[in-house]
Enzyme design. Structure first.
Site, mmCIF file in Angstrom:
data_model
loop_
_atom_site.group_PDB
_atom_site.id
_atom_site.type_symbol
_atom_site.label_atom_id
_atom_site.label_comp_id
_atom_site.label_asym_id
_atom_site.label_seq_id
_atom_site.Cartn_x
_atom_site.Cartn_y
_atom_site.Cartn_z
ATOM 1 N N ASP A 47 6.032 -39.034 13.695
ATOM 2 C CA ASP A 47 7.420 -39.011 14.165
ATOM 3 C C ASP A 47 8.092 -37.770 13.580
ATOM 4 O O ASP A 47 7.615 -37.202 12.586
ATOM 5 C CB ASP A 47 8.121 -40.283 13.699
ATOM 6 N N ASP A 49 12.066 -37.107 13.431
ATOM 7 C CA ASP A 49 13.368 -37.257 12.780
ATOM 8 C C ASP A 49 13.267 -38.134 11.535
ATOM 9 O O ASP A 49 12.860 -39.301 11.598
ATOM 10 C CB ASP A 49 14.379 -37.859 13.753
ATOM 11 N N ASP A 75 32.820 -32.296 21.040
ATOM 12 C CA ASP A 75 31.514 -32.885 21.335
ATOM 13 C C ASP A 75 30.624 -32.882 20.098
ATOM 14 O O ASP A 75 29.921 -33.859 19.807
ATOM 15 C CB ASP A 75 30.813 -32.104 22.456
ATOM 16 N N THR A 154 7.897 -37.968 19.498
ATOM 17 C CA THR A 154 9.318 -38.095 19.211
ATOM 18 C C THR A 154 10.119 -38.364 20.472
ATOM 19 O O THR A 154 9.711 -37.997 21.586
ATOM 20 C CB THR A 154 9.833 -36.802 18.549
ATOM 21 N N ASP A 222 9.469 -43.119 9.924
ATOM 22 C CA ASP A 222 10.492 -43.621 9.008
ATOM 23 C C ASP A 222 11.182 -44.870 9.536
ATOM 24 O O ASP A 222 11.955 -45.502 8.821
ATOM 25 C CB ASP A 222 11.571 -42.555 8.801
ATOM 26 N N ASN A 225 11.764 -48.999 14.425
ATOM 27 C CA ASN A 225 11.611 -48.895 15.873
ATOM 28 C C ASN A 225 10.224 -48.402 16.271
ATOM 29 O O ASN A 225 9.820 -48.558 17.422
ATOM 30 C CB ASN A 225 12.668 -47.952 16.453
#
Length: 295
Positions: A47, A49, A75, A154, A222, A225
């Site tokens: 992964d 992030d 934004d 990812t 990490d 999910n």
């Protein structure tokens, strides 16, 4: 003089040239001998992030787009809040994931794919290179040194993932694919975000295509999910884990690697303190932006 009237090179120069050629050939032979033997049936999946990189890669990319006037400071502040939540308050909130998807697609609609790829190369140098976790990078290199292939997997756009993989010398990357027509983004996805069970499906398909033995493969993440991905391989490892993944890894006896400094507080009150400090910093930044930039 040679029979043709040309002067021959001095004998010592000819000898040195011969030695240089031998040395070059020997060096190449040594390099080949030092190359790791290929291990085609094993691979590692990382992964990105908070596993390979501190924070969310899409946020770092968004900073680069903001700098290039793709969207407004307002934004960016919205994305900043999601980054703070992600880093300090625990994982990937489903609403934030959906918002990130719609926002990112809106920002890139009408832009050329090659333009975004070029920006991705620049953004890696500007915001990402210094945020690679050295410990996780060393884990990836451990696999490469053993002749195993290493893929990033990812929910971030595949164009960003490919830049990160190439810069780190990895095999390749699997990521979310945005639809394009004639090299221009349409603002729609091909399928959905590569997230949760989607990562496990992608790994199964890649394993079948590449002849991988999943029982010999490794996966690193990490986030709770990513339990479908981690449970798919024979060697799962929790890296900088959130509370859900840490508990599951402990129950299953999985390896845990935590490369964060000052992030080992686990009780709820400590996490709230971290979140409050992060929010205070965000408020300070908002005030600075409001003072110094017209809206």
């Amino acid at each position: 003089m040679s029979p043709g009237g040309q002067r021959r090179p001095p004998r010592n120069l000819m000898s040195r040239s011969f030695l240089a050629g031998q040395a070059a050939a020997a060096s190449a032979e040594v390099e080949r001998a030092l190359e790791p033997a290929a291990d085609p049936s094993a691979a590692a999946f990382f992964d990105v992030d908070n596993t390979i990189m501190q924070g969310a890669s899409i946020f770092h990319f968004a900073r680069g787009l903001h700098r290039r006037k793709f969207f407004t400071s307002r934004d960016l502040l919205g994305l900043m809040w999601k980054q703070i939540y992600f880093q300090h308050l625990g994982g990937e909130h489903p609403d934030h994931i959906a918002d990130a998807r719609s926002s990112a697609l809106a920002f890139v609609r009408g832009h050329r794919v090659d333009e975004l790829r070029a920006i991705g190369e620049e953004v890696f140098d500007e915001y990402m290179a210094d945020r690679i976790w050295p410990g996780t990078r060393a884990l990836a290199q451990w696999h490469l040194d053993r002749g195993q292939r290493v893929w990033l997997i990812t929910a971030a756009p595949v164009e960003i993932a490919e830049v990160i993989a190439r810069r780190l010398g990895l095999t390749g990357a699997l990521g979310t694919v945005a639809e394009s027509t004639d090299g221009v983004y349409t603002g729609r996805l091909v399928g959905e975000l590569l997230h949760g069970e989607g990562k496990a499906i992608a790994i199964r398909e890649l394993a079948e295509r590449e002849g991988l033995d999943l029982s010999r493969c490794y996966a690193y993440s990490d986030s709770g999910n990513d339990l479908p991905m981690l449970s798919l391989v024979g060697h799962p490892c929790a890296v900088n884990p959130d509370a859900r993944l840490r508990a599951h890894a402990k129950a299953e006896g999985w390896l845990v690697r935590d490369y964060r400094t000052g992030r080992r507080l686990t009780i709820g009150a400590s996490r709230l303190v971290i979140g409050a400090l992060a929010l205070w910093g965000a408020i300070a930044l908002v005030r600075r932006v409001v003072r110094n930039r017209p809206w």
